[in-house]
Design a protein around this motif. Structure first.
Motif: not given
Length: 82
Positions: A5-11, A76-81, A28-42
């Motif tokens: 769930i959380g591994n989309s580009c938005i995160n 639905a979570p709001q976009n993280a800023t 990219v959009s919120t529906s994308y993800t990839c192997d280079s995904f780095e989760m935002k710190a918070a």
């Protein structure tokens, strides 16, 4: 196949403000993800009306009942800023 769930580009920490990926150099959009995904710190994970992208909007499932602190199954979570 796993469901993530959380591994989309938005995160992802690699998402730039103009919705471009700083690793791949593409838009990219919120529906994308990839192997280079780095989760935002918070990420803000406080599921209630105050943090719902639908709150007081046309897609709110419970517009007459929705109040700060309430949680429903349509949250639905709001976009993280950054």
């Amino acid at each position: 196949m796993s469901i993530r769930i959380g591994n989309s580009c938005i995160n992802c920490d690699n998402l730039l403000e103009n919705e471009n990926c700083k690793v791949h150099g593409v838009k990219v959009s919120t529906s994308y993800t990839c192997d280079s995904f780095e989760m935002k710190a918070a990420l803000k994970n406080d599921p209630n009306c105050d943090t719902c992208a639908r709150y007081q909007g046309p897609t709110c499932a419970n517009p007459q009942k929705a109040t700060p602190g309430m949680l429903c199954s349509h949250w639905a979570p709001q976009n993280a800023t950054a």
